[in-house]
Scaffold this motif. Structure first.
Motif, PDB file in Angstrom:
ATOM      1  N   SER A 909     -44.192 -16.435  12.354  1.00 31.16           N
ATOM      2  CA  SER A 909     -43.269 -17.521  12.031  1.00 31.16           C
ATOM      3  C   SER A 909     -41.880 -16.982  11.694  1.00 31.16           C
ATOM      4  CB  SER A 909     -43.815 -18.329  10.854  1.00 31.16           C
ATOM      5  OG  SER A 909     -42.902 -19.306  10.426  1.00 31.16           O
ATOM      6  N   ALA A 910     -41.829 -15.886  10.924  1.00 32.63           N
ATOM      7  CA  ALA A 910     -40.540 -15.291  10.564  1.00 32.63           C
ATOM      8  C   ALA A 910     -39.815 -14.762  11.798  1.00 32.63           C
ATOM      9  CB  ALA A 910     -40.747 -14.177   9.546  1.00 32.63           C
ATOM     10  N   ILE A 911     -40.548 -14.087  12.683  1.00 29.08           N
ATOM     11  CA  ILE A 911     -39.940 -13.555  13.911  1.00 29.08           C
ATOM     12  C   ILE A 911     -39.457 -14.691  14.797  1.00 29.08           C
ATOM     13  CG2 ILE A 911     -40.448 -12.299  16.039  1.00 29.08           C
ATOM     14  CD1 ILE A 911     -42.416 -10.605  14.342  1.00 29.08           C
ATOM     15  N   ASP A 912     -40.216 -15.760  14.869  1.00 29.22           N
ATOM     16  CA  ASP A 912     -39.806 -16.914  15.672  1.00 29.22           C
ATOM     17  C   ASP A 912     -38.512 -17.525  15.125  1.00 29.22           C
ATOM     18  OD1 ASP A 912     -40.070 -18.989  17.653  1.00 29.22           O
ATOM     19  OD2 ASP A 912     -40.804 -20.306  16.060  1.00 29.22           O
ATOM     20  N   SER A 913     -38.414 -17.621  13.806  1.00 31.27           N
ATOM     21  CA  SER A 913     -37.178 -18.157  13.211  1.00 31.27           C
ATOM     22  C   SER A 913     -35.981 -17.290  13.565  1.00 31.27           C
ATOM     23  CB  SER A 913     -37.336 -18.246  11.686  1.00 31.27           C
ATOM     24  OG  SER A 913     -38.382 -19.119  11.327  1.00 31.27           O
ATOM     25  N   LEU A 914     -36.161 -15.967  13.518  1.00 33.28           N
ATOM     26  CA  LEU A 914     -35.074 -15.050  13.836  1.00 33.28           C
ATOM     27  C   LEU A 914     -34.689 -15.137  15.310  1.00 33.28           C
ATOM     28  CD1 LEU A 914     -33.218 -12.706  12.960  1.00 33.28           C
ATOM     29  CD2 LEU A 914     -35.101 -11.141  13.516  1.00 33.28           C
ATOM     30  N   ALA A 915     -35.684 -15.106  16.202  1.00 29.01           N
ATOM     31  CA  ALA A 915     -35.402 -15.156  17.637  1.00 29.01           C
ATOM     32  C   ALA A 915     -34.812 -16.507  18.036  1.00 29.01           C
ATOM     33  CB  ALA A 915     -36.683 -14.876  18.427  1.00 29.01           C
ATOM     34  N   ALA A 916     -35.303 -17.596  17.426  1.00 34.83           N
ATOM     35  CA  ALA A 916     -34.764 -18.924  17.725  1.00 34.83           C
ATOM     36  C   ALA A 916     -33.310 -19.022  17.279  1.00 34.83           C
ATOM     37  CB  ALA A 916     -35.615 -19.988  17.044  1.00 34.83           C
ATOM     38  N   PHE A 917     -32.986 -18.413  16.136  1.00 34.80           N
ATOM     39  CA  PHE A 917     -31.593 -18.408  15.677  1.00 34.80           C
ATOM     40  C   PHE A 917     -30.711 -17.663  16.674  1.00 34.80           C
ATOM     41  CE2 PHE A 917     -27.961 -16.694  13.407  1.00 34.80           C
ATOM     42  CZ  PHE A 917     -27.554 -17.766  12.615  1.00 34.80           C
ATOM     43  N   TYR A 918     -31.201 -16.523  17.168  1.00 32.97           N
ATOM     44  CA  TYR A 918     -30.441 -15.758  18.157  1.00 32.97           C
ATOM     45  C   TYR A 918     -30.223 -16.582  19.431  1.00 32.97           C
ATOM     46  CZ  TYR A 918     -28.933 -11.677  20.875  1.00 32.97           C
ATOM     47  OH  TYR A 918     -28.204 -10.796  21.642  1.00 32.97           O
ATOM     48  N   PRO A 973     -43.253 -17.020  18.727  1.00 31.90           N
ATOM     49  CA  PRO A 973     -42.198 -16.000  18.846  1.00 31.90           C
ATOM     50  C   PRO A 973     -42.129 -15.373  20.241  1.00 31.90           C
ATOM     51  CG  PRO A 973     -44.047 -15.157  17.574  1.00 31.90           C
ATOM     52  CD  PRO A 973     -44.278 -16.628  17.753  1.00 31.90           C
ATOM     53  N   ILE A 974     -43.225 -15.350  20.981  1.00 30.04           N
ATOM     54  CA  ILE A 974     -43.189 -14.766  22.326  1.00 30.04           C
ATOM     55  C   ILE A 974     -42.217 -15.541  23.204  1.00 30.04           C
ATOM     56  CG2 ILE A 974     -44.529 -14.412  24.437  1.00 30.04           C
ATOM     57  CD1 ILE A 974     -46.906 -13.670  22.747  1.00 30.04           C
ATOM     58  N   LEU A 975     -42.296 -16.865  23.180  1.00 27.97           N
ATOM     59  CA  LEU A 975     -41.371 -17.671  23.998  1.00 27.97           C
ATOM     60  C   LEU A 975     -39.931 -17.447  23.555  1.00 27.97           C
ATOM     61  CD1 LEU A 975     -40.795 -19.785  26.140  1.00 27.97           C
ATOM     62  CD2 LEU A 975     -41.188 -21.560  24.423  1.00 27.97           C
ATOM     63  N   SER A 976     -39.703 -17.451  22.252  1.00 25.13           N
ATOM     64  CA  SER A 976     -38.338 -17.261  21.754  1.00 25.13           C
ATOM     65  C   SER A 976     -37.787 -15.907  22.182  1.00 25.13           C
ATOM     66  CB  SER A 976     -38.323 -17.368  20.228  1.00 25.13           C
ATOM     67  OG  SER A 976     -38.819 -18.614  19.805  1.00 25.13           O
ATOM     68  N   ARG A1004     -35.677 -23.519  29.890  1.00 28.66           N
ATOM     69  CA  ARG A1004     -34.966 -22.536  29.063  1.00 28.66           C
ATOM     70  C   ARG A1004     -34.454 -23.211  27.783  1.00 28.66           C
ATOM     71  NH1 ARG A1004     -33.526 -17.466  29.366  1.00 28.66           N
ATOM     72  NH2 ARG A1004     -31.580 -16.697  28.460  1.00 28.66           N
ATOM     73  N   ASN A1005     -35.389 -23.600  26.926  1.00 25.69           N
ATOM     74  CA  ASN A1005     -35.054 -24.153  25.620  1.00 25.69           C
ATOM     75  C   ASN A1005     -36.246 -23.947  24.687  1.00 25.69           C
ATOM     76  OD1 ASN A1005     -36.886 -26.595  25.581  1.00 25.69           O
ATOM     77  ND2 ASN A1005     -35.669 -27.087  27.408  1.00 25.69           N
ATOM     78  N   LEU A1006     -36.047 -24.276  23.448  1.00 26.22           N
ATOM     79  CA  LEU A1006     -37.099 -24.077  22.449  1.00 26.22           C
ATOM     80  C   LEU A1006     -37.533 -25.399  21.827  1.00 26.22           C
ATOM     81  CD1 LEU A1006     -35.762 -20.856  20.658  1.00 26.22           C
ATOM     82  CD2 LEU A1006     -37.585 -21.022  22.365  1.00 26.22           C
TER      83      LEU A1006
END
Length: 1032
Positions: A909-918, A973-976, A1004-1006
């Motif tokens: 969840s934390a990695i997904d939040s970071l990658a989604a922010f990027y 997080p894999i998709l992000s 190409r969206n989240l």
């Protein structure tokens, strides 16, 4: 080879050249890699450094050939020198071959020749070779049945392939060997084929491994292809024949094989006659053992034989047992055997469970029995019931005489196991069983009552024996009342008998705390008796206390009114609560009884109806009004019990939900708090003050646990804020170096800031959420700034880490409680949020990653805190320096690789939040980037491999490990991470289709719908990838 480049050129010619001479030259030159073991290290060098796929192919295929050669070498070595080797050397070599065979099972068909090669050993003239062949098959079956370091999915595919192709053949080999060796060899040599047969029958046929810590197992799911073997009478008979061997190891393993054969699934027999014939052979064999008693003097044989008898009713119906011609003789022998076993309680205590289980299943099947064939249970079951009760009563005197410290009454698991089947046996002929119990209990109860009138206890040992015997009877009655089942008599008559039995225990309750018995609370036998009474009350309450139970149990209360004057459940409940109060008052030094008592009290207070009834009772009002008079509250060993006690009182007080009663209830705590606040700093560290504060924190935590609504939480919040908060800050500042004080304080705050059941919901105009967080921030900063300065002691977890993880848990709950608008702090220049985040991060970074992963509670708190930071306060993380940022992200990758699913989910969840922010702020951003986005871009620019490495780790977990229920969380997080990559994912040609399917119809969206589509594709990708990887 002069250079790697020359080798790569030769490899390309070997695989691609159209010139046959050129290919032949390359093949002869490179042949040494697959034939000479000296080149293994060079193959590894090629794999590490070569850039062309042809060189990599050469290295991998050469290593595979080398492995094949090593396997053949070991087999040949065993054939030539095996008979001269020591047993442990042979075992080690065989294990090596079997392990290599399993790992190469799908790589080359040559690996599957091991079964034929082992069979070849059996055909050699030497007896030593014969047993080496059996050992190879034995270890091969064991290796195929264990996952070891292999991914579970791949293990199951190999195991299924092995089972379908070879397991039946191996089992047939074991049976053939058993017949051949029956009379030709000494007893010691007969064990090998028997062990092989047992290992075949213990194989995990359907992918549901048995819990090795348990002796119980389910049905053995033999394939249909095994049916002819089971229908052959010689299959069962050979194991009964081997049981007669003098070697105890052989006879025990023979019984273990029979236990598994008796557990074979019913559906393997297509026709009833074949199943009946199979059952007849089993019953005939066990009947002969019961008649002769051969081998049953050995404990291992005895135990396995009890297990074998216990399986009869698990897999076969009572009607099928009755259809066997000699059923009457068989059931009589089993009853006689059971009775003898019960009388030998010291020797057979762990085996009786299986026998009682058999009889309980038999009696519960009687109502469904059709036909006139007598089951003979009416004559046998009462004798078994009486035998069990008598044996338990006699065991008390014997245990006391032998001065045995290992008493069944102290082992809850064993006690429950022994009493599990008894209620069904007692209720089968309930009238007779109850009369038998009452006839035993009445004299004991009379003798116990007479003792209280004596001026002195008299013979203490004799009194302890009486208490022990009463304890067993109370446990037996409690077990009977736990099960309400009518077999052979009406519900009304069963209630009357329940009342007769319950009346004796309720009469005993009135006696246990009077006269000389009130002086025996430190005696172990008295403590056991009171624990048994508590279990009785719990079981009786569930069946007969409460409004619904009162109306549906009129016969019981009418009889209790005649016997004891207890005409309704309120009077009975008052007596129960009176016993609770007595235990709490008198058992200050027995933590076990206190815990049992509070468990019962909590059960009563937690029920809606029983909780309302408790408030009407004088005994409850007495406990609430005199709660400070219970000595256990001052005992350090009962610290947790103190919190539970106040949790129960809080539940009762909040049921009425009136501010006046709450303030009255809190008045004693208010006095303690006022006295502590008035204490000067110099005197605050004295023991009297310290323990008073610790007690206050434990009490408040219990009360906070009881607040489950907005109104009740508001009452506690108004009592605490703002008046009491300075006391908490003062204590944590002065006692930061004493975990004995800080732990209960922090745990109270951890409970107080938890927004369970949306209890922390304040009015829209109320600043209480912000004010609460400011107090939390003060406490965290005060504690953290001091704990970081303390040196590391020998017990670093107790002195520092425990306080740190509780602090992180407090802050995490406050940050994600959804009752604070955190933007207010920056808007108005309030440093509460920034200070709390800063000190909490410093505490987190002060703990090495190895220690974080080593301590489970610390890990959960740390990763929960990091997840909250990345999901709600990511700007704070991005503003850190690059090294600190990268360190935090690296800890997330370590958490992903751990075994704890909850921590792995938090990291994902934390990695997904970071990658989604990027992705949202850099990759797909329309406007100019924010300062936080620029910081993130700078971090990634300095460490460009950070995201790819995490993506690689996630794919490895998904593909090669059993992600299970965690796959959904890992897919996010894999998709992000895929979305923010500038280059496509690296892929080999043979896997390109898998990756194409992975991104099929994924935009190409989240957005949530797009994420769900990707998660679905990922499941397909995982399956296809594994299939193609195995085929390759």
């Amino acid at each position: 080879m002069e250079s790697l480049a020359q080798l790569e050129l030769l490899c390309e010619k070997l695989y691609n050249s159209r010139d046959s001479a050129e290919r032949a030259h390359a093949e002869s030159t490179l042949k040494c890699f697959s034939e000479n073991s000296d080149y293994i290290s060079q193959c590894q060098y090629i794999l590490d450094n070569a850039s062309t796929p042809y060189a990599l192919m050469l290295a991998s295929s050469s290593l595979l050939n080398q492995v094949n050669d090593r396997t053949n070498y070991v087999i040949n070595y065993l054939a030539t020198r095996g008979p001269k080797l020591q047993t442990f050397v042979i075992k080690s070599l065989i294990q090596l071959v079997c392990r290599i065979t399993k790992f190469g099972w799908f790589d080359d068909d040559k690996f599957r020749d091991i079964v034929k090669e082992a069979a070849d050993f059996l055909s050699l003239a030497s007896q030593d070779h014969y047993f080496i062949g059996l050992k190879i098959l034995y270890h091969l079956v064991g290796e195929m049945n264990q996952a070891n370091a292999m991914p579970l999915t791949l293990h199951r595919k190999i195991a299924c392939s092995f089972k379908d192709q070879f397991l039946l053949q191996i089992f047939q080999i074991s049976l053939t060997s058993l017949h051949q060796l029956k009379s030709e060899v000494p007893d010691d040599f007969r064990r090998d084929p028997l062990s092989l047969a047992l290992r075949c029958l213990s194989f995990d046929f359907v992918g549901c491994p048995v819990d090795e810590s348990s002796e119980e197992f389910g049905t053995v799911q033999l394939p249909a292809s095994w049916r002819p073997l089971l229908q052959d009478p010689s299959t069962v008979q050979i194991f009964f024949d081997y049981y007669k061997v003098n070697d105890t190891c052989v006879s025990k393993e023979a019984l273990e094989c029979l236990v598994r054969l008796a557990s074979v699934r019913r559906s393997i027999f297509v026709e009833d006659p074949s199943r009946t014939q199979f059952l007849s052979h089993l019953m005939s064999g066990t009947k002969e053992i019961l008649q002769t008693g051969q081998g049953l003097a050995v404990h291992g044989n005895y135990h396995e034989f009890c297990r074998l008898l216990g399986r009869f009713k698990v897999n076969f119906q009572l009607s099928e047992l009755l259809s066997i011609e000699f059923y009457g003789e068989w059931i009589g022998l089993v009853a006689e055997f059971t009775t003898k076993s019960l009388l030998s309680w010291q020797w057979a205590s762990n085996s009786v469970y299986y026998l009682l289980s058999l009889w309980s299943r038999l009696v519960t099947s009687v109502p469904y029995l059709k036909g006139d064939t007598p089951s003979m249970l009416d004559e046998t079951v009462p004798k078994i019931t009486e035998g069990f009760i008598t044996s338990r009563i006699n065991s008390v005197q014997a245990s006391f005489a032998n001065d045995s410290s290992d008493d069944t009454l102290d082992n809850v698991d064993v006690l429950q196991e022994q009493l599990e089947s008894l209620p069904y046996l007692c209720r089968f002929q309930y009238q007779n069983s109850s009369i038998y119990i009452i006839n035993i209990m009445e004299p004991l109860l009379q003798a116990y009552t007479e003792r209280l009138r004596l001026p002195a206890p008299g013979d203490a040992n004799e009194l302890s024996v009486i208490e022990g015997q009463l304890t067993w009877l109370v446990h037996i009655i409690a077990a009977i009342l736990k099960i309400r089942q009518t077999i052979g008599c009406s519900q009304e008559s069963q209630e009357l008998i329940d009342a007769e039995l319950a009346a004796r225990v309720l009469q005993l309750i009135n006696v246990t705390d009077t006269g000389v018995h009130a002086q025996r609370y430190r005696v172990l036998s008295k403590q056991r008796l009171d624990r048994a009474i508590l279990i009785f009350v719990q079981n009786f309450r569930r069946s007969y206390v409460g409004d619904q139970a009162m109306h549906s149990s009129k016969q019981l209360y009418a009889r209790l009114s005649e016997l004891l004057g207890l005409n309704d459940h309120l009077v009975l409940l008052n007596a129960i609560v009176g016993k609770i109060a007595t235990n709490l008052k008198c058992y200050a030094e027995c933590e076990d009884v206190i815990d049992h008592t509070l468990s019962l009290f909590l059960e009563l207070a937690s029920g809606y109806m029983t909780g309302k009834l408790l408030l009407k009772l004088e005994s409850t009002k007495f406990i609430i009004a005199n709660r400070d008079s219970f000595p256990f509250l001052e005992e350090y060993r009962c610290a947790r019990s103190r919190t539970t006690f106040y949790y129960i009182l809080g539940c009762l007080v909040f049921m009425e939900d009136t501010p006046v009663k709450f303030r009255s209830f809190m008045e004693p705590l208010l006095q303690v708090a006022v006295n502590l606040e008035a204490t000067a700093d110099a005197a605050f560290r004295t023991d009297v003050v310290k323990y008073a504060f610790i007690g206050l924190m434990r009490d408040l935590r219990g009360i906070a646990m009881a607040t489950n609504s907005r109104r009740t939480y508001g009452l506690l919040f108004d009592w605490l804020y703002p008046s009491r908060m300075p006391l908490l800050l003062k204590a944590i500042s002065l006692y930061a170096d004493e975990p004995e004080v800080t732990t209960p304080l922090l745990k109270f705050m951890c409970e107080f800031v938890l927004n369970k059941a949306q209890r922390l919901t304040f009015d829209s105009s109320s600043p209480n959420g912000i004010l609460l967080f400011r107090e939390v921030s003060k406490l965290i900063v005060a504690y953290g700034s001091r704990i970081l300065l303390l040196p590391n002691g020998t017990d670093i977890y107790g002195s520092k880490y425990k306080g740190i993880w509780i602090s992180l848990a407090v802050l995490s709950r406050a940050l994600c409680g959804n009752y604070v608008n955190f933007g207010v702090f920056e808007l108005y220049g309030d440093g509460a949020l920034a200070d709390a985040l800063d000190i909490s991060l410093k505490m987190s970074l002060s703990v090495p990653l190895s220690d974080i992963l080593a301590f489970k509670k610390l890990s959960k708190a740390f990763y929960g805190y990091i997840e909250v930071l990345f999901s709600s306060h990511i700007t704070f993380v991005l503003n850190l320096d690059t090294n600190t940022f990268v360190h935090i992200v690296s800890t997330l990758e370590s958490g992903l690789k751990g075994l704890d699913t909850g921590i792995s989910t938090q990291c994902a969840s934390a990695i997904d939040s970071l990658a989604a922010f990027y992705f949202n702020n850099i990759t797909a951003a329309d406007g100019p980037p924010s300062p936080a986005a620029l910081n993130l871009a700078r971090h990634i620019g300095e460490f460009p491999t950070l995201f790819p490495q995490i993506l690689k780790t996630l794919f490895e977990i998904i593909i090669f490990e059993d992600a299970g229920s965690n796959q959904w969380s890992l897919s996010r997080p894999i998709l992000s991470l895929i979305m923010i990559r500038e280059q496509p994912v690296d892929q080999q040609q043979r896997l390109s289709q898998c990756f194409e399917k992975l991104m099929s119809d994924v935009a190409r969206n989240l957005e949530p719908k797009n994420r769900d589509k990707f998660t679905k594709n990922l499941t397909t990708f995982r399956h296809d990838f594994r299939v193609k990887n195995i085929q390759a």
